[in-house]
Design a protein around this motif. Structure first.
Motif, mmCIF file in Angstrom:
data_model
loop_
_atom_site.group_PDB
_atom_site.id
_atom_site.type_symbol
_atom_site.label_atom_id
_atom_site.label_comp_id
_atom_site.label_asym_id
_atom_site.label_seq_id
_atom_site.Cartn_x
_atom_site.Cartn_y
_atom_site.Cartn_z
ATOM 1 N N HIS A 71 -47.291 76.968 55.739
ATOM 2 C CA HIS A 71 -47.468 75.661 55.353
ATOM 3 C C HIS A 71 -48.093 75.433 54.022
ATOM 4 C CE1 HIS A 71 -51.561 76.313 56.826
ATOM 5 N NE2 HIS A 71 -51.934 75.483 55.921
ATOM 6 N N PHE A 72 -47.653 74.468 53.163
ATOM 7 C CA PHE A 72 -48.406 74.148 51.717
ATOM 8 C C PHE A 72 -49.774 73.678 51.885
ATOM 9 C CE2 PHE A 72 -43.577 72.385 50.971
ATOM 10 C CZ PHE A 72 -43.334 73.697 50.665
ATOM 11 N N ASP A 73 -50.443 74.188 50.826
ATOM 12 C CA ASP A 73 -51.786 73.543 50.644
ATOM 13 C C ASP A 73 -51.649 72.674 49.285
ATOM 14 O OD1 ASP A 73 -52.958 74.383 52.952
ATOM 15 O OD2 ASP A 73 -54.070 76.217 51.816
ATOM 16 N N VAL A 74 -51.972 71.584 49.287
ATOM 17 C CA VAL A 74 -51.813 70.751 48.045
ATOM 18 C C VAL A 74 -53.245 70.116 47.686
ATOM 19 C CG1 VAL A 74 -49.565 69.951 48.487
ATOM 20 C CG2 VAL A 74 -51.365 68.456 49.216
ATOM 21 N N ASN A 75 -53.456 70.202 46.260
ATOM 22 C CA ASN A 75 -54.643 69.579 45.721
ATOM 23 C C ASN A 75 -54.409 68.542 44.746
ATOM 24 O OD1 ASN A 75 -54.993 72.378 46.254
ATOM 25 N ND2 ASN A 75 -56.790 72.073 46.044
ATOM 26 N N ALA A 76 -55.020 67.301 44.757
ATOM 27 C CA ALA A 76 -55.308 66.479 43.920
ATOM 28 C C ALA A 76 -55.428 66.852 42.458
ATOM 29 C CB ALA A 76 -55.988 65.194 44.117
ATOM 30 N N THR A 77 -54.705 66.225 41.409
ATOM 31 C CA THR A 77 -54.917 66.510 40.064
ATOM 32 C C THR A 77 -55.504 65.445 39.282
ATOM 33 O OG1 THR A 77 -52.822 66.006 39.380
ATOM 34 C CG2 THR A 77 -52.942 68.206 39.899
ATOM 35 N N ASP A 78 -55.238 64.200 39.829
ATOM 36 C CA ASP A 78 -55.909 63.006 38.787
ATOM 37 C C ASP A 78 -56.867 61.984 39.659
ATOM 38 O OD1 ASP A 78 -53.851 62.036 40.433
ATOM 39 O OD2 ASP A 78 -52.951 61.013 38.740
ATOM 40 N N ARG A 79 -57.186 62.403 40.924
ATOM 41 C CA ARG A 79 -58.050 61.427 41.551
ATOM 42 C C ARG A 79 -58.794 62.241 42.688
ATOM 43 N NH1 ARG A 79 -52.453 59.297 43.248
ATOM 44 N NH2 ARG A 79 -52.545 59.309 41.212
ATOM 45 N N ASP A 80 -59.660 61.733 43.420
ATOM 46 C CA ASP A 80 -60.390 62.731 44.224
ATOM 47 C C ASP A 80 -59.547 62.484 45.691
ATOM 48 O OD1 ASP A 80 -60.726 59.913 45.931
ATOM 49 O OD2 ASP A 80 -62.801 59.637 45.311
ATOM 50 N N GLN A 81 -60.092 63.360 46.537
ATOM 51 C CA GLN A 81 -59.340 63.547 47.690
ATOM 52 C C GLN A 81 -59.054 62.271 48.654
ATOM 53 O OE1 GLN A 81 -61.312 65.693 51.054
ATOM 54 N NE2 GLN A 81 -59.748 66.935 51.449
ATOM 55 N N ASP A 82 -60.067 61.402 48.562
ATOM 56 C CA ASP A 82 -60.010 60.231 49.721
ATOM 57 C C ASP A 82 -58.800 59.361 48.964
ATOM 58 O OD1 ASP A 82 -62.049 60.845 51.333
ATOM 59 O OD2 ASP A 82 -63.474 59.667 50.229
ATOM 60 N N ALA A 83 -58.687 59.235 47.751
ATOM 61 C CA ALA A 83 -57.606 58.288 47.127
ATOM 62 C C ALA A 83 -56.441 59.138 47.309
ATOM 63 C CB ALA A 83 -58.006 58.139 45.684
ATOM 64 N N GLU A 84 -56.229 60.332 46.949
ATOM 65 C CA GLU A 84 -55.006 61.358 47.098
ATOM 66 C C GLU A 84 -54.502 61.089 48.769
ATOM 67 O OE1 GLU A 84 -51.627 63.504 46.039
ATOM 68 O OE2 GLU A 84 -52.942 62.113 44.999
ATOM 69 N N LEU A 85 -55.452 60.964 49.713
ATOM 70 C CA LEU A 85 -55.168 60.959 51.077
ATOM 71 C C LEU A 85 -54.469 59.572 51.343
ATOM 72 C CD1 LEU A 85 -55.094 62.019 54.040
ATOM 73 C CD2 LEU A 85 -57.503 60.823 54.329
ATOM 74 N N GLU A 86 -55.051 58.525 50.656
ATOM 75 C CA GLU A 86 -54.354 57.265 50.712
ATOM 76 C C GLU A 86 -52.905 57.164 50.197
ATOM 77 O OE1 GLU A 86 -56.689 53.713 49.597
ATOM 78 O OE2 GLU A 86 -58.649 54.684 50.155
ATOM 79 N N ARG A 87 -52.812 57.882 49.139
ATOM 80 C CA ARG A 87 -51.686 57.780 48.359
ATOM 81 C C ARG A 87 -50.446 58.744 49.462
ATOM 82 N NH1 ARG A 87 -48.122 60.385 44.704
ATOM 83 N NH2 ARG A 87 -49.410 62.554 45.026
ATOM 84 N N LEU A 88 -50.977 59.754 49.896
ATOM 85 C CA LEU A 88 -49.996 60.636 50.703
ATOM 86 C C LEU A 88 -49.436 59.763 51.965
ATOM 87 C CD1 LEU A 88 -51.597 63.942 50.215
ATOM 88 C CD2 LEU A 88 -49.361 63.246 49.246
ATOM 89 N N LEU A 89 -50.598 59.042 52.614
ATOM 90 C CA LEU A 89 -50.151 58.488 53.792
ATOM 91 C C LEU A 89 -49.342 57.095 53.361
ATOM 92 C CD1 LEU A 89 -53.644 58.235 55.415
ATOM 93 C CD2 LEU A 89 -51.605 59.699 56.008
ATOM 94 N N ALA A 90 -49.491 56.619 52.439
ATOM 95 C CA ALA A 90 -48.622 55.362 52.124
ATOM 96 C C ALA A 90 -47.272 56.008 51.497
ATOM 97 C CB ALA A 90 -49.154 54.812 50.764
ATOM 98 N N LEU A 91 -46.848 57.015 51.243
ATOM 99 C CA LEU A 91 -45.712 57.910 51.073
ATOM 100 C C LEU A 91 -44.841 58.199 52.280
ATOM 101 C CD1 LEU A 91 -46.392 60.098 47.962
ATOM 102 C CD2 LEU A 91 -45.273 58.057 47.732
ATOM 103 N N GLY A 92 -45.787 58.195 53.386
ATOM 104 C CA GLY A 92 -45.015 58.566 54.715
ATOM 105 C C GLY A 92 -45.916 59.760 55.346
ATOM 106 N N ALA A 93 -46.904 60.643 54.688
ATOM 107 C CA ALA A 93 -47.298 61.445 55.530
ATOM 108 C C ALA A 93 -48.136 61.045 56.598
ATOM 109 C CB ALA A 93 -48.085 62.185 54.705
ATOM 110 N N LYS A 94 -48.140 61.819 57.735
ATOM 111 C CA LYS A 94 -48.848 61.357 58.681
ATOM 112 C C LYS A 94 -50.029 62.403 59.218
ATOM 113 C CE LYS A 94 -46.151 58.099 60.321
ATOM 114 N NZ LYS A 94 -45.911 57.023 59.340
ATOM 115 N N PRO A 95 -51.137 62.053 59.595
ATOM 116 C CA PRO A 95 -52.012 63.045 60.100
ATOM 117 C C PRO A 95 -51.757 63.887 61.105
ATOM 118 C CG PRO A 95 -52.924 60.633 60.126
ATOM 119 C CD PRO A 95 -51.583 60.521 59.837
ATOM 120 N N ALA A 96 -51.797 65.044 61.260
ATOM 121 C CA ALA A 96 -51.651 66.176 61.985
ATOM 122 C C ALA A 96 -52.487 67.018 62.716
ATOM 123 C CB ALA A 96 -50.462 67.108 61.407
#
Length: 127
Positions: A71-96
């Protein structure tokens, strides 16, 4: 002399959808399309052969056999983890749920086809 990872190939039902998703997640662009429906995405300035691997989304009708062994591990580059989590969920990611305890400092997510990936806590500087 050693090898390095130049591209990762993901078999998927809908290469178009996953190429769009991962392009948004990673800031990648479409680099190539093959007659078989495969789509290669990668960094906009360097493409294939640069310091980051490209992704090839390859059409497949084979059913997924179960939990992915990679699996991939990704890291935010321009925001904190919480903001990146919101962005990824808005793009269509789902909690697993892959059996985490709830005390981890990362989030396990799935892309639109259910492929697991982790959003890590550490923020990286862009390349």
């Amino acid at each position: 002399m050693a090898c390095r990872i130049s591209e990762l190939v993901i078999d998927c039902a809908d290469p178009e959808r996953l190429a769009a998703f991962w392009s948004e997640v990673l800031g990648y662009v479409e680099l190539d399309r093959e007659d078989d429906g495969s789509i290669e995405i990668g960094p906009p300035d360097t493409g294939f052969g640069g310091p980051q691997p490209t992704l090839v989304l390859s059409p497949s009708s084979d059913p997924r056999p179960g939990k992915l062994r990679l699996h991939f591990d990704v890291n935010a580059t321009d925001r904190d983890q919480d903001a990146e989590l919101e962005r990824l969920l808005a793009l269509g990611a789902k909690p697993a749920d892959v059996g985490q305890t709830g005390t981890e400092n990362w989030h396990v997510l799935a892309d639109p086809e259910g492929n697991e990936f982790c959003l890590l806590h550490t923020r990286f500087q862009p390349l």
